[in-house]
Design an enzyme around this catalytic site. Structure first.
Site, PDB file in Angstrom:
ATOM      1  N   GLU A 100      28.717  91.464 147.761  1.00 46.27           N
ATOM      2  CA  GLU A 100      28.508  91.716 149.156  1.00 46.27           C
ATOM      3  C   GLU A 100      29.165  90.972 150.117  1.00 46.27           C
ATOM      4  OE1 GLU A 100      24.425  92.105 151.989  1.00 46.27           O
ATOM      5  OE2 GLU A 100      24.478  90.344 150.598  1.00 46.27           O
ATOM      6  N   LYS A 151      23.305  99.480 153.664  1.00 43.75           N
ATOM      7  CA  LYS A 151      22.038  98.606 153.440  1.00 43.75           C
ATOM      8  C   LYS A 151      20.596  99.133 154.049  1.00 43.75           C
ATOM      9  CE  LYS A 151      21.055  93.845 152.968  1.00 43.75           C
ATOM     10  NZ  LYS A 151      21.705  92.464 153.155  1.00 43.75           N
ATOM     11  N   CYS A 193      21.866  93.697 148.001  1.00 45.76           N
ATOM     12  CA  CYS A 193      21.204  92.420 148.106  1.00 45.76           C
ATOM     13  C   CYS A 193      19.526  92.627 148.626  1.00 45.76           C
ATOM     14  CB  CYS A 193      22.036  91.674 149.380  1.00 45.76           C
ATOM     15  SG  CYS A 193      21.504  90.074 149.244  1.00 45.76           S
TER      16      CYS A 193
END
Length: 388
Positions: free
Chosen positions: A146, A220, A261
């Site tokens: 990331e 995300k 994440c």
């Protein structure tokens, strides 16, 4: 009913195998040992055929009949086919093969745990070299961390952001990924970078195919807004906008779901990917020194175990002097929740083998698909439902 209950009790006497974790530092090449199937599974035919043969699965005709009867009882009472709305897609046959007397669907994955600096050009060149090294060791799929092209901070996101859709000089990070994927004929899940789209910023992962084409772009979905007094406070939503779409993509190394994440904390997203037929979920991530030791491996193993698929993660290497300190520990987890390959916090390239034939084996060992309680709960995939 007594017979069904008796069978239910006996069916719980499973004997799960265990496998040891491997600690890897620097540039490491590993062929992980999958959970060892009994010798009866070692047959040169497709697992689906092997699993229906009495001799190979070691069941007596009586016990096989009892198992079939129980499955019928479960199907009529539990309504597992209604537990996914729309119904779960069957696991597709992945396009990867391996010449062997076994029917294997194997390939190597490379996890590039990279050191990240404020120098964007250096970061891009460094990532290119790491991808090339992983491919030279046989990786057909490479995963990056990331936010690998600059520091992970709200101040840095606008500075390092790129216009991915414009491409070329407007997005040198993805231009590099595209060129390398085409040149090396590999699939790349390009970690994530800050993306500029109009007046908005996103934390975005790009997937490139072996022809260098952009196959998918995942923004995300769950932003990292956390406040643990005295430990860590980070509010990603100060600068970033949340994505709106789960991302699953068919590649030359199978069907892959993408999360970034914080997305790993939400089992519903992984369940959607499982219901859409994913073989593997890739999570580039940068867990921190507070939650990393507690949750990073736990969440990976949970997502893999819940959905009986592979989970791969890739973190930046740890920089104790950075404003945000990453936990590291990039990892590959198998469909029984076993850690197949991992590393510590230093920069490293992990090479590990994924064997998709294990998926069907584990789903037969623990037939969760037939045991879901559609009479009690449902997972609704809104995107799929609305598209019908």
């Amino acid at each position: 009913m007594k017979a069904a209950l008796s069978t239910l009790i006996s069916s719980k006497n499973l004997n799960p195998h265990s496998s040891s974790s491997s600690s890897l530092c620097r540039s490491i090449c590993l062929r992980p040992k999958p959970l060892s199937p009994p010798p009866c599974f070692l047959s040169p035919i497709a697992p689906s055929k092997a699993l229906t043969t009495n001799v190979r699965i070691g069941l007596s005709r009586k016990s096989q009949t009892r198992s079939a009867n129980f499955s019928s009882v479960m199907a009529s009472v539990y309504k597992p086919e209604e537990a996914r709305v729309p119904p779960a897609l069957p696991l597709p046959t992945p396009p990867v093969t391996k010449a062997s007397f076994l029917f294997n669907l194997c390939f190597k994955i490379g996890l590039c745990q990279l050191s990240v600096t404020p120098d964007k050009e250096r970061n891009i060149a460094h990532a290119r070299k790491a991808i090339e090294d992983a491919a030279a060791k046989g990786a057909q799929l490479v995963l990056l961390p990331e936010i690998w092209n600059g520091p992970y901070s709200n101040d840095s996101f606008p500075v390092y952001a790129e216009d991915i859709d414009a491409g070329g000089d407007e997005s040198p990070s993805t231009a590099m990924l595209s060129e390398v994927a085409q040149r090396l004929k590999i699939t790349i899940v390009g970690g994530s970078i800050a993306e500029r789209s109009g007046d908005r910023l996103y934390n975005t992962s790009c997937v490139f195919g072996t022809n260098g084409k952009l196959l998918a772009k995942h923004r995300k979905i769950h932003l990292f807004d956390i406040d643990i007094p005295g430990k860590i406070t980070f509010i990603e939503s100060k600068t970033l906008t949340a994505g709106q779409t789960p991302t699953i993509v068919d590649t030359e190394v199978g069907r892959i779901g993408i999360g970034i994440c914080y997305d790993i904390r939400f089992p519903e997203l992984a369940m959607i990917y499982g219901a859409r037929g994913a073989h593997l979920i890739c999570y580039p991530g940068a867990f921190n020194m507070t939650t990393g030791p507690l949750h990073w491996e736990l969440l990976q193993r949970a997502r893999a175990t819940d959905n009986q698929l592979y989970v791969a993660t890739c973190s930046p290497a740890r920089d104790a002097g950075a404003g945000y300190v990453a936990w590291g520990h990039s990892t590959l987890v198998g469909p029984f929740g076993e850690v197949l390959a991992t590393t510590e916090h230093e920069e490293a390239i992990i090479i590990a083998e994924i064997d998709y034939s294990i998926l069907e084996l584990r789903r037969t060992n623990l037939p969760l698909l037939k045991q879901r309680r559609g009479d009690l709960y449902q997972l609704v995939d809104v995107q799929r439902l609305n598209s019908q």
